[in-house]
Design a protein around this motif. Structure first.
Motif, short mmCIF file in Angstrom:
data_model
loop_
_atom_site.label_atom_id
_atom_site.label_comp_id
_atom_site.label_asym_id
_atom_site.label_seq_id
_atom_site.Cartn_x
_atom_site.Cartn_y
_atom_site.Cartn_z
N SER A 1 43.25 32.18 39.79
CA SER A 1 43.26 33.63 39.70
C SER A 1 43.63 34.04 38.28
O SER A 1 44.08 33.21 37.48
N TYR A 2 43.45 35.32 37.99
CA TYR A 2 43.75 35.84 36.65
C TYR A 2 43.82 37.35 36.73
O TYR A 2 43.20 37.98 37.59
N GLN A 3 44.60 37.96 35.82
CA GLN A 3 44.65 39.42 35.73
C GLN A 3 45.48 39.81 34.51
O GLN A 3 46.21 38.99 33.95
N ASP A 4 45.36 41.06 34.13
CA ASP A 4 46.16 41.60 33.03
C ASP A 4 47.38 42.29 33.64
O ASP A 4 47.27 43.37 34.21
N ASN A 5 48.53 41.66 33.53
CA ASN A 5 49.78 42.23 34.03
C ASN A 5 50.35 43.14 32.93
O ASN A 5 51.30 42.78 32.22
N LEU B 1 40.43 36.60 29.24
CA LEU B 1 40.06 36.83 30.64
C LEU B 1 38.56 37.02 30.83
O LEU B 1 38.08 37.01 31.97
N GLN C 1 48.29 36.29 43.57
CA GLN C 1 47.05 36.17 42.81
C GLN C 1 47.25 36.76 41.42
O GLN C 1 47.69 37.90 41.29
N GLY C 2 46.95 35.99 40.37
CA GLY C 2 47.01 36.50 39.02
C GLY C 2 48.40 36.75 38.47
O GLY C 2 48.56 37.26 37.36
N ASP C 3 49.39 36.39 39.23
CA ASP C 3 50.78 36.65 38.83
C ASP C 3 51.71 35.78 39.65
O ASP C 3 51.40 35.43 40.80
#
Length: 235
Positions: free
Chosen positions: A120-124, A157, A200-202
């Motif tokens: 997973s990945y995301q901009d926190n 990303l 997910q992502g974090d």
């Protein structure tokens, strides 16, 4: 056999399966150890609350000690998180750093140290948080391991997708600057987990110090992968 032992055994028995996270060359590069606890009197409230001053301090330490990379942080009880409400809780503020920080210039390449897939990945995107984050999933002879890479550049990303295969030593990202990485001096937060607990992502990179033993059960020492030599300076 517990997961920590299984992980250590895999690393010891399969050295060829372990790659790099950054381009650290033990034969030529020096490594500076950053102490981000209350013992470091240079980390005043003014420095912590001004990213440009914090970055200047990091850069000066690396330059003055002829070090390409800085290192520090696994299970370290830090004071620097007071600058952001992101780390506050109703009872005990979060001050225990769960991963390892690798300090270097923005744009520094980041690599996958193991074969795996993108979990997973995301901009926190919150002050004090990871900013752009990538989490990989690895299968170590039946043992599932996750690796987290935080404080990346936003361009890291782009082009990713869930279950995307990654190979050992393939570049997956670059270190971000303070404008995109959660307002931190440029560095990589590298952390390992056995269980993502549905996230997910974090995944938490800072926790309550009173819960240290609980977190240690799920978060092994990234040093087993990094295999960095002893840092040349402490300060």
């Amino acid at each position: 056999m517990d997961r920590h032992t299984l992980f250590a055994n895999y690393v010891n028995n399969h050295p060829e399966a372990i790659g790099k996270v950054v381009d650290f060359d033990a034969d030529h590069d020096r490594l500076y150890h950053f102490d981000l606890t209350a013992a470091n009197k240079e980390l005043t409230a003014e420095v912590i609350n001004k990213p440009w001053m914090f970055s200047q301090l990091v850069n000066e330490k690396l330059h003055d000690n002829n070090c390409r990379y800085g290192i520090g942080g696994y299970m370290e009880h830090r004071t620097i998180y007071a600058f952001s409400s992101h780390f506050d809780t109703d009872d005990e503020p979060r001050r225990l750093h769960l991963g390892v920080d690798i300090w270097s210039d923005a744009g520094t390449p980041v690599y996958a140290p193991l074969d795996g897939i993108v979990h997973s990945y995301q901009d926190n995107n919150t002050i004090g948080d990871y900013g752009p984050t990538i989490i990989l999933q690895h299968d170590l002879d039946g043992l599932t391991l996750y690796s987290l890479y935080g404080h990346l550049s936003r361009k890291s990303l782009k082009g990713l997708f869930k279950d995307m295969p990654v190979s050992k030593n393939s570049q997956i990202a670059t270190i971000g600057n303070a404008d995109e990485n959660g307002h931190w001096p440029p560095h990589l937060h590298f952390q390992l987990m056995f269980d993502m607990e549905g996230k997910q992502g974090d995944y938490p990179g800072v926790a309550k110090f009173s819960e240290k033993e609980i977190w240690q059960k799920n978060i092994p020492d990234p040093g087993l992968i990094l295999k960095f030599p002893q840092a040349v300076n402490v300060g």
